[in-house]
Design an enzyme around this catalytic site. Structure first.
Site, PDB file in Angstrom:
ATOM      1  N   HIS A 155       0.817  -1.229   0.000  1.00 57.95           N
ATOM      2  CA  HIS A 155       0.000   0.000   0.000  1.00 57.95           C
ATOM      3  C   HIS A 155       0.845   1.270   0.000  1.00 57.95           C
ATOM      4  O   HIS A 155       0.330   2.351  -0.255  1.00 57.95           O
ATOM      5  CB  HIS A 155      -0.932   0.002   1.225  1.00 57.95           C
ATOM      6  CG  HIS A 155      -2.016  -1.020   1.112  1.00 57.95           C
ATOM      7  ND1 HIS A 155      -3.308  -0.695   0.782  1.00 57.95           N
ATOM      8  CD2 HIS A 155      -1.991  -2.371   1.238  1.00 57.95           C
ATOM      9  CE1 HIS A 155      -4.039  -1.799   0.728  1.00 57.95           C
ATOM     10  NE2 HIS A 155      -3.263  -2.833   1.009  1.00 57.95           N
ATOM     11  N   ASP A 362       3.757   9.195  -0.602  1.00 56.91           N
ATOM     12  CA  ASP A 362       2.490   8.555  -0.225  1.00 56.91           C
ATOM     13  C   ASP A 362       2.178   7.502  -1.274  1.00 56.91           C
ATOM     14  O   ASP A 362       2.311   7.779  -2.469  1.00 56.91           O
ATOM     15  CB  ASP A 362       1.375   9.618  -0.214  1.00 56.91           C
ATOM     16  CG  ASP A 362       0.279   9.337   0.813  1.00 56.91           C
ATOM     17  OD1 ASP A 362       0.146   8.178   1.228  1.00 56.91           O
ATOM     18  OD2 ASP A 362      -0.427  10.287   1.191  1.00 56.91           O
TER      19      ASP A 362
HETATM   20  P1  ADQ Z   1      -3.009   6.123   4.788  1.00 54.61           P
HETATM   21  O1  ADQ Z   1      -1.598   6.557   4.938  1.00 54.61           O
HETATM   22  O2  ADQ Z   1      -3.764   5.937   6.030  1.00 54.61           O
HETATM   23  O3  ADQ Z   1      -3.123   4.807   3.872  1.00 54.61           O
HETATM   24  P2  ADQ Z   1      -4.919   7.566   2.923  1.00 54.61           P
HETATM   25  O4  ADQ Z   1      -4.860   6.815   1.648  1.00 54.61           O
HETATM   26  O5  ADQ Z   1      -5.032   9.028   2.743  1.00 54.61           O
HETATM   27  O6  ADQ Z   1      -3.665   7.320   3.866  1.00 54.61           O
HETATM   28  O7  ADQ Z   1      -6.173   7.045   3.721  1.00 54.61           O
HETATM   29  C1  ADQ Z   1      -6.591   7.668   4.911  1.00 54.61           C
HETATM   30  C2  ADQ Z   1      -8.026   7.249   5.207  1.00 54.61           C
HETATM   31  O8  ADQ Z   1      -8.312   7.702   6.519  1.00 54.61           O
HETATM   32  C3  ADQ Z   1      -9.026   7.901   4.256  1.00 54.61           C
HETATM   33  O9  ADQ Z   1      -9.931   6.925   3.807  1.00 54.61           O
HETATM   34  C4  ADQ Z   1      -9.705   8.968   5.118  1.00 54.61           C
HETATM   35  O10 ADQ Z   1     -11.102   9.089   4.873  1.00 54.61           O
HETATM   36  C5  ADQ Z   1      -9.509   8.446   6.513  1.00 54.61           C
HETATM   37  N1  ADQ Z   1      -9.368   9.587   7.448  1.00 54.61           N
HETATM   38  C6  ADQ Z   1      -8.476  10.579   7.370  1.00 54.61           C
HETATM   39  N2  ADQ Z   1      -8.668  11.460   8.369  1.00 54.61           N
HETATM   40  C7  ADQ Z   1      -9.694  11.002   9.093  1.00 54.61           C
HETATM   41  C8  ADQ Z   1     -10.377  11.467  10.288  1.00 54.61           C
HETATM   42  N3  ADQ Z   1     -10.011  12.557  10.966  1.00 54.61           N
HETATM   43  N4  ADQ Z   1     -11.382  10.724  10.747  1.00 54.61           N
HETATM   44  C9  ADQ Z   1     -11.754   9.587  10.117  1.00 54.61           C
HETATM   45  N5  ADQ Z   1     -11.159   9.113   9.010  1.00 54.61           N
HETATM   46  C10 ADQ Z   1     -10.143   9.805   8.509  1.00 54.61           C
HETATM   47  C11 ADQ Z   1      -2.166   3.903   3.278  1.00 54.61           C
HETATM   48  C12 ADQ Z   1      -1.129   4.556   2.369  1.00 54.61           C
HETATM   49  C13 ADQ Z   1      -1.828   5.382   1.301  1.00 54.61           C
HETATM   50  C14 ADQ Z   1      -2.802   4.492   0.510  1.00 54.61           C
HETATM   51  C15 ADQ Z   1      -3.704   3.716   1.439  1.00 54.61           C
HETATM   52  C16 ADQ Z   1      -4.535   2.678   0.692  1.00 54.61           C
HETATM   53  O11 ADQ Z   1      -0.232   5.360   3.124  1.00 54.61           O
HETATM   54  O12 ADQ Z   1      -0.895   5.970   0.422  1.00 54.61           O
HETATM   55  O13 ADQ Z   1      -3.609   5.307  -0.321  1.00 54.61           O
HETATM   56  O14 ADQ Z   1      -2.954   3.029   2.433  1.00 54.61           O
HETATM   57  O15 ADQ Z   1      -3.728   1.815  -0.052  1.00 54.61           O
END
Ligand code: ADQ
Length: 461
Positions: A155, A362
């Site tokens: 991921h 990311d």
């Molecule tokens: P993350 O690093 O966690 O994921 P991201 O892909 O942005 O990063 O996902 C974050 C998730 O958390 C989103 O679905 C968002 O809705 C949720 N979120 C963020 N802030 C929040 C809050 N305050 N309350 C509730 N929910 C919140 C890792 C990798 C990424 C990759 C994903 C999926 O680092 O690059 O996109 O896995 O493969």
């Protein structure tokens, strides 16, 4: 004949303990895989809980918890996974720390995860292993169960070879991953980095990768996405719009709202975006407009020192900016440090004008995609780091920035806030078409179809 039953192996289970019950954990991966797992699938992972580790059925899925004790959590999880691999794989945004003792625990936890999967997967079925914590599972599982088709998906980014070389146990990790039949990455760049690393370790064949035992390993990009229908349903709900309007009114109906939504992680560039916002206020580029920044940050990995420091830095900046530019009753930065329900997040995406996504590195970044499909009025603007995987799909619709360039960041914020309505609408409607065309169900189906297919040497030529 490959059987269709699927076993998922991931750091966390799709459920978590709440009081006396197990409840579903939210998240894209769970949503994507639930339909495929229902009635014939299993999920192996850490329960997040030290007391419950008997297998059980939840929503038609067999849940197989693997027990991790405090030392596993300190050395495998906080240590090797999150203080060695995470910073190294994110282009060494923080200095990766290597400790030989962490490695031993890491190997041990990977072995136990592989054993749990080996004892539950039906003959000739599919196993899909997820993410950087578990890169040694594929080879160990193949040793125990050569009948299985094994897939792995990373991921997060896979680092350039020059960085990967720093890792004392890099060959073991390459061999671990090459136990798979399919190794998937977020972008072509990540897949290329892995091919180069495998080649340098002497494991690469002429057309694709061939592991030392002569098997063919497919290495490809499978960009992950979001559950588009779930975001759209919420976006169309009048209650979501009403909440968005209320939040905006609570902010005092400013002229421009910048928005950040992230896990509080030092790779996400929250500090540099707040600094750029401060520079924007200082420069007076937006004239007399009333401008605010709303930063929502989910608490994350608070046992790791670098995360505690990242939080301190962000909170110090919030205080500094409000102290310098805010007025009584009118802060310029609104900061929320907790998890919010997804319907509230969608309202946030709707009420913001400029979504600011500025990671130093990311894998994909799902927030960028959630923002795009939550806007049903097509008026938002996305400022997106060139170093997010999402930039390879959204490069012509977002305002791309280099988070290492403070001046470029400040001017990107100014440009986003002043983009013409026509330009905003054109960009957002193209962005929506792109995200809708590849949703998380397409992603999981695409990966699993590749995993089911027997790739022959002839096909590769
Ligand atoms: P993350 O690093 O966690 O994921 P991201 O892909 O942005 O990063 O996902 C974050 C998730 O958390 C989103 O679905 C968002 O809705 C949720 N979120 C963020 N802030 C929040 C809050 N305050 N309350 C509730 N929910 C919140 C890792 C990798 C990424 C990759 C994903 C999926 O680092 O690059 O996109 O896995 O493969």
């Amino acid at each position: 004949m490959v059987r269709r039953e699927l076993t998922v192996v991931a750091n966390r289970l799709p459920v978590r303990r709440k009081g006396d019950e197990w409840i579903s954990s939210p998240g894209g991966l769970v949503t994507a895989l639930k339909p495929v797992l229902k009635d014939s699938g299993s999920w192996v992972g850490w329960s997040g809980d030290s007391e419950h580790y008997e297998p059980f059925i939840h929503d038609g899925i067999s849940v197989i918890p693997v027990h991790l004790d405090q030392r596993d959590l300190d050395e495998h999880y906080a240590g090797f996974s999150n203080a060695t691999l995470w910073p190294l794989y994110h282009h060494a945004v923080r200095e990766p720390v290597f400790d030989a003792q962490w490695w031993d625990r890491h190997v041990d936890v990977n072995r136990r995860m592989a054993e749990a999967a080996a004892s539950t997967a039906p003959k000739d079925s599919l196993v899909w292993v997820h993410d950087y914590h578990l890169q040694l599972v594929p080879s160990e599982l193949r040793r125990l169960r050569p009948d299985l088709r094994i897939g792995f998906f990373l991921h997060i980014p896979f680092p350039p070879h020059e960085l990967f070389q720093r890792l004392p146990r890099r060959r073991e990790l390459i061999d671990g991953l090459l136990g798979s039949d399919v190794v998937g990455f977020q972008t072509d760049g990540d897949a290329d980095n892995f091919r180069r690393a495998a080649h340098a370790a002497g494991r690469s064949g002429p057309t694709d990768l061939v592991a030392t035992d002569g098997r063919i390993v497919v290495v490809d990009a499978f960009p992950i996405s979001i559950d588009v229908a779930a975001s759209q349903d919420l976006a169309e709900d009048p209650a979501t719009h009403a909440r968005a309007a209320r939040i905006r009114a609570d902010l005092g109906n400013p002229d421009v709202v910048f928005l950040g939504v992230d896990r509080l992680d030092y790779t996400k560039g929250i500090d540099v975006r707040l600094e750029a916002f401060g520079q924007l206020l200082e420069s007076g580029a937006l004239g007399r407009s009333d401008v605010v920044f709303v930063q929502i940050a989910v608490p994350s990995r608070e046992t790791v020192e670098d995360y505690r420091e990242a939080r301190e830095r962000v909170e110090q900046l919030v205080g500094q900016l409000n102290g310098t530019y805010g007025r009584i009753g009118h802060p310029v930065v609104h900061y929320v440090h907790r998890e919010l329900p997804f319907d509230v997040l969608v309202s946030m995406y709707q009420m913001g004008d400029v979504m600011v996504v500025t990671p130093f590195a990311d894998g994909m970044n799902l927030v960028a995609k959630e923002f795009v499909v939550s806007r049903d009025n097509d008026e938002g603007v996305l400022v997106l780091s060139e170093f997010a995987g999402a930039a390879s799909e959204l490069d012509d619709v977002a305002i791309l920035v280099n988070p290492y360039d403070p001046e470029a960041m400040t001017s990107a914020l100014a440009r986003a806030a002043t983009l013409s309505l026509e330009d905003r609408v054109a960009r957002m409607s193209r962005a929506r078409t792109t995200v809708v065309a590849n949703d998380v169900h397409d992603w999981s189906a695409g990966f699993l179809n590749r995993l089911k297919g027997e790739t022959t040497l002839r096909e590769l030529k």
